[in-house]
Design an enzyme around this catalytic site. Structure first.
Site: not given
Length: 804
Positions: A501-502
């Site tokens: 997620e990043g």
């Protein structure tokens, strides 16, 4: 002497006007009145000259038509020349989601009433029943050693249970057969499952985070919703979402996966308008078992079937697994944490247009759709998993440190261990506060773009710190994997939470401040939109209002920073009493300093600031720690200011505010313009740094909180699965802790006995017999000693295997 007081009065009034951010017209009025009084005894010629000198700029600044023509227009043209063009994907990323409390902190004058007006987090009766029922039942079914070492997957009965009980449909409305839970309930479910098994938590997270269900809810056509959402809610469809490509990685806006508009035969129908797809994806969670793939790709229209544009932009579609040309790869092995994750490919896959999420209306809008969904999903999934790890570390490691003895005392009494325990307790309190605050924002209708990046980054990083401390306390028992090891797999999973997620490096260096500087600032986004406005007259008018307000904003923050530095913010008003009030005052001071130096960085570096990733990352840290500290204060207030929680609340708040102030100093030390850095340092820190690390006394009190059962310990670790089974991995500690504490006074008698009769050293059974024979303990007390000894041995025993 009268002139001295006159000058003092003028300076005081000007300071007040700047401090309270008075509008330009009020400045002009006050200045005019001051000049009238000052010049009342001057010669007429001097009065005329003063009047002309005052009225000319006053009229120029206050008559908007003149100001725009003579002052704003040249600045506007300059901005238009030097401001780099913004791509559609950059604009969509910047404008995705909403900004909330983080914008108050960014602006330098947080309105604390806004934060404390947010209702405390609370689950509905239905949500609590689900957590106490199916979630607890699931946790009892989970044996993490079997999952990770023996099966390399969740058992079939667990998969069936997850589907049957609606775990994959928590965010889906009831009218489609889902549970329709709040973000807080979703977070609590993930937290409890994560305290039992990371593999199971990830499996529950993904369908309820960034994926087909959320995209369909927000953007799907009615036909798509009615077809897919009931099937997803019942677990008949297992979803995944394919975003990451090998050649793009975190640069998802430039994915190479391609779709070309064309006509083709499809399911017996000739000449169907659709898309010919080719893609390669990897790191796709649930990919190996998914029955429907959400796919992001760039769509092209070379034959101009839909219009004159060839590059239509990033588009999203839902593709059944059995579609011809789809190929699902074998599994990745993410650090030996065997949740289902793997690559997939598509080669000449033809899909009809109605498989595009949202239909034709949403062709080319995929990046905006993804950014909006990520803003909410990222607020819940990994922050919940991270907090679950912190809570289980607090409860189990704290218990272990009381049960485990070295040098005849519990290891938790050593100051070195105390220091680690205090960090575990403080970080966990901070993580849980930020988790619940952000989930509450989502439930209030926010899609907190910047706050979601803050909690994803900061909570996964603090999870890493907590787990590392827990591993250090366990020592050899922590590094030997086996059914008895309650932290080993969590330790292995750390890089997963940091990466997905990043990746945290990019989240910190590019996203939090890169997006926050534009979205959270009161004027920057308005100025950027004004410059980009094709209606130049409207753009100039918008720019004029924002630009001059921005100038006043900077002046106000400069004087506020100096005043708050001199007074140490003691005069700042806060809407609460008690210990939280002082922390609100401190945060207001840090917020004002942050707003000032942030504007100076944007002014002096301009567009180059986003390439100065070290500076940008440090600004992100300051904003993050302010958000975390305010969440800590809010949690303490929401829970009714329990006195037993005060040490850990103070520890967490002191830690976060110290980190924010320290990082501001580091920014100043490394500011490119050295003269401006010196000047800003004097404004912001006229008396030097004020906020320091948590004291040793606080650390001692926080560590003690983890070493014995108490309501404060239960509040800190609320939400984790607590087993009372003495054969369970954490149940052994829960079983042993009260027995060991109850036996401690009796064990001191045994220690005196061994001192008199050294031959009994190491012979616990012999010690108990001798104590009974001498009448030092009763039969019941002897039973307590034996039970405590057996329970302690069960806790400290390390698994061993015939073969590996």
């Amino acid at each position: 002497m009268g002139w001295v007081w006159w000058i003092v009065a003028v300076v005081a009034v000007a300071w007040a006007l700047a401090y309270f951010y008075a509008p330009l017209w009020l400045w002009t009025l006050v200045a005019g009145v001051a000049l009238v009084f000052a010049a009342s005894t001057w010669p007429v010629l001097a009065q005329v000259l003063i009047a002309v000198a005052f009225l000319a700029p006053a009229i120029l600044l206050n008559v908007r038509v003149l100001r725009r023509t003579l002052l704003t227009r040249p600045v506007f043209r300059l901005f238009a020349k030097i401001m780099p063009p913004m791509s559609d994907t950059e604009r969509e990323a910047l404008e995705a989601g909403t900004v909330w409390w983080e914008a108050e902190l960014f602006a330098g004058r947080p309105r604390w009433k806004k934060l404390f007006a947010v209702p405390p987090p609370k689950l509905s009766a239905e949500e609590q029943a689900f957590i106490d029922g199916p979630v607890d039942e699931l946790c009892r079914m989970l044996d993490d050693w079997v999952i990770t070492h023996e099966r390399r997957d969740l058992p079939p009965e667990v998969w069936r249970f997850l589907k049957d009980k609606g775990f994959f449909g928590m965010i889906i409305p009831k009218k489609y057969g889902g549970l329709e839970f709040s973000a807080l309930a979703h977070s609590e479910v993930v937290l409890k499952v994560a305290s039992r098994s990371i593999t199971a938590a990830v499996t529950v997270m993904v369908p309820n985070s960034l994926g087909p269900a959320e995209l369909l809810l927000r953007y799907g056509t009615e036909e798509q919703k009615n077809h897919y959402l009931p099937r997803l809610a019942r677990g008949e469809e297992v979803p995944c979402f394919g975003l990451t490509s090998p050649d793009a990685g975190s640069d998802a806006a430039n994915i190479p996966d391609r779709g070309v508009l064309c006509r083709s035969e499809f399911q017996g129908k000739p000449d169907v308008l659709g898309i010919r797809l080719n893609w390669e994806k990897r790191y796709i969670t649930l990919g190996p078992v998914a029955t429907v793939i959400g796919l992001a790709f760039r769509l092209y229209d070379p034959d101009k079937l839909l219009g004159q544009e060839e590059d239509l932009g990033i588009t999203l579609a839902l593709i059944p697994r059995d579609t011809p040309g789809v190929r699902i790869g074998a599994r990745h092995n993410p650090i030996d944490i065997p949740f289902q994750n793997g690559p997939n490919w598509g080669e000449n896959v033809f899909i009809p247009m109605d498989w595009v999420i949202g239909g034709r209306e949403y062709i080319g809008r995929g990046w905006h759709m993804l950014m909006d969904c990520l803003a909410a999903g990222r607020s819940i999934s990994l922050p919940s998993l991270s907090t679950g790890a912190g809570k289980i570390a607090s409860r189990a490691t704290g218990g272990y440190a009381r049960v485990r003895k070295q040098f005849k005392v519990p290891i938790g009494r050593f100051e070195g261990i105390e220091e680690a325990l205090s960090r575990i307790a403080g970080y966990t309190y901070l993580m849980d506060a930020a988790r619940t605050l952000t989930a509450r924002a989502v439930d209030l209708g926010e899609q907190p773009a910047v706050a979601s990046a803050i909690v994803k980054y900061q909570l996964t990083e603090h999870m890493r710190k907590v787990v590392n401390d827990a591993m250090d306390i366990q020592g050899g028992a922590g590094i030997c994997l086996g059914p008895r090891n309650f932290m080993g797999r969590v330790y292995q999973a750390l890089p997963i939470s940091i990466t997905v997620e990043g990746a945290n490096i990019l989240t910190r260096a590019l996203i939090i401040y890169g997006q926050g500087a534009v979205r959270c600032h009161p004027y920057v986004l308005t100025e950027m939109r004004a410059v980009a406005n094709s209606d130049r007259a409207r753009g100039l008018a918008d720019f004029d209002r924002a630009f001059f307000a921005h100038i006043g904003f900077v002046i106000s923050n400069a004087l506020r920073a100096l005043w708050l530095g001199v007074t140490n913010a003691y005069l700042v008003r806060a809407p609460i009493a008690g210990p939280g009030k002082r922390y609100c005052q401190k945060l207001t001071r840090v917020s004002t300093a942050f707003a000032l130096i942030s504007d100076m960085a944007m002014l002096t570096l301009g567009g180059a600031l986003k390439r100065k990733e070290r500076i940008s990352a440090r600004f992100a840290d300051v904003l993050s720690y302010m958000y975390l500290a305010s969440a800590v204060i809010k949690r303490f207030e929401d829970q009714g200011r329990p006195a037993d929680d005060l040490p850990v609340m103070r520890w967490a708040a002191d830690y976060a505010i110290h980190q924010a102030e320290k990082t501001l100093v580091v920014i100043i030390k490394n500011f490119p313009n050295k003269f401006l850095a010196w000047f800003l340092g004097g404004l912001m820190f006229p008396a030097g740094r004020r906020y320091h690390v948590p004291s040793d006394r606080l650390g001692h009190e926080c560590a003690a909180l983890l070493l014995a059962p108490s309501p404060a310990r239960d509040r800190l670790t609320a939400g984790v699965f607590v087993s009372r089974n003495p054969k369970d991995v954490t149940g052994r500690i829960e079983d042993a802790l009260p027995k060991v504490i109850a036996a401690e006074p009796l064990e001191r008698k045994l220690a005196q006995l061994v001192a008199e009769k050294p031959i009994l050293h190491g012979d616990h059974a012999g010690q108990v017999r001798e104590a009974l024979a001498r009448g030092l303990v009763s039969e019941d007390e002897a039973g307590m000693l034996r039970a405590a000894h057996e329970a302690r041995r069960a806790v400290i025993t390390v698994d061993h295997f015939d073969t590996l």
